[in-house]
Write an enzyme that holds these catalytic residues in place. Structure first.
Site, short mmCIF file in Angstrom:
data_model
loop_
_atom_site.label_atom_id
_atom_site.label_comp_id
_atom_site.label_asym_id
_atom_site.label_seq_id
_atom_site.Cartn_x
_atom_site.Cartn_y
_atom_site.Cartn_z
CD GLU A 196 -2.79 1.55 0.40
OE1 GLU A 196 -3.21 2.71 0.26
OE2 GLU A 196 -3.21 0.59 -0.28
CD GLU A 197 0.53 3.88 2.90
OE1 GLU A 197 0.87 4.67 2.00
OE2 GLU A 197 -0.58 3.94 3.45
CB SER A 228 -9.11 8.99 1.73
OG SER A 228 -8.00 8.27 2.20
CG ASP A 232 -11.79 1.47 4.42
OD1 ASP A 232 -10.68 1.02 4.08
OD2 ASP A 232 -12.10 2.67 4.29
CG HIS A 278 -10.14 3.79 1.48
ND1 HIS A 278 -10.62 4.33 2.65
CD2 HIS A 278 -9.30 4.72 0.97
CE1 HIS A 278 -10.10 5.52 2.84
NE2 HIS A 278 -9.30 5.79 1.83
#
Length: 736
Positions: free
Chosen positions: A205-206, A607, A681, A713
């Site tokens: 994800e990051e 978000s 989510d 999400h």
């Protein structure tokens, strides 16, 4: 007096004259934008194209709606002449002959819109029903690579020489030899807690890109693979529950929240023909404080090239490790008083030197290093950003890249000499350009749009000369609707930072009237929302709201602006405060306009934008209402790698976390608030909204809440999405 014949002609003339006006009188509805059966295609057609290795042809994927056109076509880029890329009937027959594959499945496999092809583009690797298959185009037989339908194979790749296939099963790495039909296991300790060659949630994800779980890399000579080994044992599990099944589905995912232990990471090299792993020496780093954020190889396969950071990402080391011994040396370190964000792997040149992207001077630019990591020169410079390296022409010593030198709200395509001279803008039309260069850099396909025009596709030569229009994409449906003009402008903050903004006025705008305003925001670091490019469905929904008498306002605060890392740095250790101050400075300008009703301003976002909406309604009285989707309500709840980059750990910055949290300011809620969250989510967990709701309830604050089952999400189910947009529309009309 007009005669009957003349009267008929007059009526026809009058009708023809009025047609353009009548054609643009239609008003948008939720069904037009979001209904799964009735929605209008406002974005038109953007060809699905990828270059083929010869540099003169591209692969065109057709949408499957026409039976007389092959699903995949090989197109001569210059002439547009097309032929079928593969013999789908042969492929279908080959798969239909495999036991366990139905005729229907074989037909679907042979008519896909894309395939994972080998480097020679002569064969495909297909993941179907938990097994892998290999097929050579034009052949009569497909090979079943794996026979473990009970165990999923992921991360499948071809070796650079196309002789082997790599994949991960049950968190161990395997190699399949195509010629011999043999499988070889390369690692043996894979388990739910030990991931070999596969990324966990937070790493994909990051660091490596959403949806990309692959964590191994072939050496260019195909003899070795370097891989990440992630130990999840220290990482806390997070539970996500799907309440829709009669017996609930429970997901347990390792998810490090801010300040919690991260996975322990190692980097190993294993031979493709098996043997023991040789571990890269990372003894200079503390294991619990180490992130390995990019991995690649030197062109000669002699060195593993990887980037390492501490967990708060205050530095980034570019390391070279000997692939045989694991011995490591650091070529250089990127330092910062705030954070250093990983950008990309080195782009290697034929002489062994490489291009490196860095924002060390406050703006992302290109730097040229020799093979050992010694700086030779800075290639680009200025108060603008390089956004990507698109191609390198080694023979002509050109680098092709996208950047914001011409406009901060619209990337253009450029080239520059490797020595930093002769920079030239290749795309000239105002608006956003995305160039995809052919192998060999002789041609590029340009996807262009502006704020009022859906994407158009054209072919250019390397000098920026138009070769042909591939898809003009005239969306006739847009001409039927009464749309408000989207205006791009700048407004300044109290300390004179120029913020980019966009305004959509009602199509029947009357400057004498006063209008309410709906502001859309994201506000997160380096994530601009104001763009001179087509905005798709959200843009059309904003147009629909404008048609109902609202001004739409989008204004990028400085830290979200994309105007260099230097504009992000002021947010360090303190989310919310500066972003809100900038947004309110934008509102000051807005309220000074005679046509704005300053008492009726709303805000919405998702978000980080949901966080910003929640923060604004608990820290400001400027907004009459807000809609917050997928809200981060307390940054301690979000993942470690993203959050700590900007906020450090909660242990090192407790006051920053406390000040930034809407949860801690729930008692100060001002205005009408609608909270929306996906029930499953797995990114911004619903825990955030529940914690916020609890504090609002205890403080006696009324609000509205909508939960979307089966949604993560983003709300993507078409029926739920339509429901959500209708609800949002109703909330705006009732409260603004």
């Amino acid at each position: 007096m007009i005669q009957r014949k003349d009267l008929a002609s007059f009526v026809l003339l009058l009708f023809a004259t009025c047609l353009p006006t009548l054609a643009q009188e239609k008003l948008l509805t939720i069904d037009d934008i979001f209904d799964p059966a009735k929605h209008v295609n406002f974005s038109g057609t953007v060809p699905n194209i990828r270059w083929l290795k010869d540099g003169t042809h591209y692969l065109l994927t057709n949408d499957g709606s026409r039976k007389d056109v092959p699903r995949l076509q090989k197109v001569d880029a210059v002439t547009g002449n097309a032929v079928p890329f593969l013999d789908a009937a042969k492929m279908e027959a080959a798969f239909a002959a495999i036991p366990g594959i139905s005729a229907k499945d074989a037909k679907q496999i042979a008519n896909r819109g894309s395939y994972q092809m080998n480097h020679a583009e002569t064969a495909a690797l297909i993941n179907f029903s938990n097994d892998l298959y290999y097929y050579e185009f034009g052949g009569d037989k497909a090979i079943k690579v794996t026979t473990n339908a009970a165990d999923e194979e992921v991360g499948e790749t071809f070796s650079p020489n196309d002789r082997m296939i790599g994949f991960v099963r049950k968190n161990d790495m395997f190699v399949f030899d195509i010629a011999h039909g043999t499988e070889r296991r390369l690692t043996t300790d894979g388990s739910p807690k030990i991931l070999n060659g596969r990324l966990d949630w937070v790493y994909q994800e990051e660091l490596y890109g959403r949806g990309n779980f692959e964590a191994y890399w072939w050496s260019p000579d195909s003899k070795m693979l370097v891989y990440l080994r992630l130990d999840e044992n220290p990482v806390h599990q997070f539970t996500v529950v799907d309440h829709i099944p009669y017996h609930q589905t429970v997901e347990q995912t390792p998810y490090p929240q801010a300040g919690d232990p991260n996975p322990l990471v190692q980097l190993g090299v294993v031979n493709a023909d098996g043997g023991e792993t040789r571990w890269i020496d990372n003894s200079k780093y503390t294991p619990a404080d180490l992130l390995i954020v990019r991995v690649s190889w030197s062109p000669d396969s002699g060195r593993v090239v990887y980037q390492a950071q501490n967990r708060e990402q205050t530095f980034l080391d570019l390391n070279f490790a000997d692939a045989k011994t694991g011995k490591t040396n650091t070529a250089f370190r990127e330092n910062s008083k705030t954070w250093v964000e990983a950008i990309d792997n080195p782009t290697w040149l034929k002489d062994g030197s490489f291009l490196w992207q860095s924002a060390r001077n406050g703006w992302r630019h290109l730097y040229h290093y020799d093979k050992d990591g010694k700086l030779m020169r800075q290639v680009t410079d200025g108060k603008w950003e390089v956004r990507s390296i698109d191609s390198v022409d080694g023979a002509k010593q050109f680098v092709y890249f996208s950047g914001t030198e011409h406009s901060h709200v619209a990337s253009q395509s450029y080239r520059i000499n490797l020595d930093g001279t002769g920079m030239q803008r290749l795309t000239t039309a105002e608006g956003s350009h995305k160039a995809t260069f052919s192998p060999g850099s002789k041609l590029f396909i340009d996807n262009w749009s502006d704020v009022n025009t859906p994407t158009q596709t054209r072919l250019y030569d390397a000098d920026g000369k138009l070769v042909r229009v591939i898809e003009e994409n005239k969306v006739e449906a847009l001409k039927q609707y009464k749309l408000g003009p989207a205006e791009l402008l700048q407004v300044k903050t109290r300390d004179s930072f120029p913020m980019e903004a966009m305004m959509i006025k009602p199509p029947d705008f009357d400057p004498i009237k006063k209008y309410p305003v709906l502001e859309f925001t994201y506000s997160g670091p380096h994530a601009p929302q104001v763009r001179n490019g087509w905005g798709s469905t959200t843009y059309m929904w904003h147009q629909m709201i404008a048609q109902q008498g609202y001004i739409i306002w989008i204004c990028d605060n400085r830290t979200a602006s994309g105007k260099g890392a230097e504009s992000e740095w002021p947010v360090y250790q303190n989310f919310g405060e500066l972003e809100l101050r900038d947004l309110e400075d934008g509102l000051m300008w807005l309220k000074s306009q005679p046509y704005v009703d300053g008492s009726r301003i709303g805000i919405w976002g998702w978000s980080y934008g949901g966080y910003m909406t929640s923060y604004a309604l608990t820290h400001s009285q400027s907004f009459k209402m807000g809609i917050a989707g997928g809200t981060v309500a307390d940054w301690r709840d979000y993942d470690s790698i993203y959050t700590e980059r900007y906020m450090r750990t909660p242990q090192n910055n407790p006051e920053g976390y406390k000040k930034s949290s809407p949860v801690n300011a729930a008692k100060d809620l001002h205005g009408k608030l609608l909270l929306i969250h996906g029930a499953i989510d797995d990114n911004v967990h619903i825990q955030n909204t529940v914690q916020f709701v609890y504090e609002l309830q205890k403080a006696g604050k009324q609000f509205q809440l909508m939960i979307y089952p089966k949604s993560r999400h983003g709300v993507t189910d078409p029926l739920l999405l339509k429901h959500m947009r209708q609800m949002m529309t109703d909330f705006i009309k009732e409260n603004l």
